[in-house]
Write a protein that holds these residues in place. Structure first.
Motif, short mmCIF file in Angstrom:
data_model
loop_
_atom_site.label_atom_id
_atom_site.label_comp_id
_atom_site.label_asym_id
_atom_site.label_seq_id
_atom_site.Cartn_x
_atom_site.Cartn_y
_atom_site.Cartn_z
N TRP A 223 0.82 -1.21 0.00
CA TRP A 223 0.00 0.00 0.00
C TRP A 223 0.86 1.27 0.00
O TRP A 223 0.45 2.29 -0.52
N PHE A 224 2.02 1.18 0.63
CA PHE A 224 2.87 2.37 0.79
C PHE A 224 4.25 2.07 0.21
O PHE A 224 5.25 1.98 0.94
N THR B 234 -8.90 7.15 -1.32
CA THR B 234 -8.14 5.97 -1.72
C THR B 234 -8.16 5.87 -3.24
O THR B 234 -8.76 6.71 -3.92
N LEU B 235 -7.51 4.86 -3.78
CA LEU B 235 -7.51 4.69 -5.23
C LEU B 235 -8.89 4.23 -5.70
O LEU B 235 -9.54 3.40 -5.05
N ASP B 236 -9.31 4.76 -6.84
CA ASP B 236 -10.62 4.43 -7.39
C ASP B 236 -10.62 3.02 -8.01
O ASP B 236 -9.56 2.43 -8.27
N ASP B 237 -11.82 2.51 -8.25
CA ASP B 237 -11.98 1.19 -8.87
C ASP B 237 -11.34 1.11 -10.25
O ASP B 237 -11.07 0.00 -10.74
N ALA C 13 -8.19 -2.64 -3.85
CA ALA C 13 -9.54 -3.20 -3.96
C ALA C 13 -10.00 -3.69 -2.59
O ALA C 13 -11.17 -3.52 -2.21
N LEU C 14 -9.08 -4.28 -1.83
CA LEU C 14 -9.40 -4.71 -0.46
C LEU C 14 -9.68 -3.51 0.44
O LEU C 14 -10.55 -3.56 1.31
N THR C 15 -8.93 -2.42 0.22
CA THR C 15 -9.16 -1.20 1.00
C THR C 15 -10.57 -0.67 0.77
O THR C 15 -11.29 -0.33 1.72
N LEU D 175 -10.52 8.25 -5.28
CA LEU D 175 -11.92 8.09 -4.87
C LEU D 175 -12.10 8.65 -3.46
O LEU D 175 -11.33 8.34 -2.56
N ILE D 176 -13.12 9.48 -3.29
CA ILE D 176 -13.48 9.97 -1.96
C ILE D 176 -14.72 9.21 -1.50
O ILE D 176 -15.73 9.16 -2.19
N LEU D 177 -14.60 8.59 -0.33
CA LEU D 177 -15.73 7.90 0.30
C LEU D 177 -16.10 8.65 1.57
O LEU D 177 -15.23 9.20 2.26
N VAL D 178 -17.39 8.66 1.90
CA VAL D 178 -17.85 9.36 3.09
C VAL D 178 -18.82 8.49 3.88
O VAL D 178 -19.46 7.59 3.33
N LYS D 179 -18.89 8.78 5.16
CA LYS D 179 -19.84 8.11 6.04
C LYS D 179 -20.55 9.17 6.87
O LYS D 179 -19.89 9.97 7.55
#
Length: 209
Positions: free
Chosen positions: A84-85, A166-169, A177-179, A203-207
């Protein structure tokens, strides 16, 4: 029993403190429905599921206040995760920036095994800047425990959204993809993809909290 909880009113500070210190999260709030001594108060409901309770008692989370310790924890864990890093300059930026952010960490007999760094972005939004768990400790629900504690921290401090980048699809990397699967499992939803924010699609994801 899959869940326990309680309902009280916003003026009952001792009950709210007992709920939060026992690991419960705010689940519902109905504004200005209880009247007491000339003032209206909110009705609030707190609860905790069996899974959350088990996570809370298996792995304890501490806030890391020392900037040097934050940097050392980030360095140790991120350098253990080259999948990942794997870009040294980017990883070093994460390590350096972690010194200045809120860090929650899990330790196993004094050894840091997982951490999450939280970044203030807007008055209503808190960002997961970076998170990592030592590879030998994967699949032990440490990441889930850190997410739960971050949600609690965000709610206590008045945030309404938790976001992560994170990285987009579109990107073929299977580790990311696991992230994405991990965050979606924790009810983060896709908000937007920026093709030019990073070198790769972001990709930005929100909750919602």
């Amino acid at each position: 029993v899959p869940r326990i909880g309680l309902t009280t009113w916003s003026g009952n500070k001792r009950m709210i403190k007992a709920a939060t210190e026992s690991g419960m999260s705010l689940e519902a709030q109905i504004r200005l429905v209880r009247y007491y001594q000339g003032q209206y108060y909110d009705s609030v409901r707190y609860g905790i599921t069996r899974k959350e309770f088990e996570l809370t008692h298996k792995w304890s989370v501490s806030t890391i206040n020392d900037p040097i310790e934050r940097k050392n924890i980030a360095k140790t864990i991120l350098n253990d995760l080259p999948q990942w890093f794997g870009i040294p300059s980017s990883t070093q930026t994460y390590i350096d920036e972690c010194q200045h952010m809120t860090m929650l960490a899990i330790k196993d007999q004094g050894k840091p095994v997982g951490f999450i760094s939280l970044k203030f972005t807007k008055k209503t939004t808190l960002e997961i800047y970076v998170m990592g768990v030592l590879s030998d400790y994967h699949r032990q629900q440490i990441g889930s425990r850190l997410i739960l504690e971050s949600i609690k921290y965000a709610k206590i401090n008045g945030y309404q959204l938790l976001q992560v980048k994170t990285l987009d699809d579109k990107h073929p990397d299977q580790h990311y993809a696991l992230t994405r699967k991990f965050y979606r499992h924790h009810e983060f939803i896709d908000l937007e993809c920026f093709d030019s924010l990073w070198d790769d699609p972001c990709l930005i994801l929100v909750k919602a909290l």
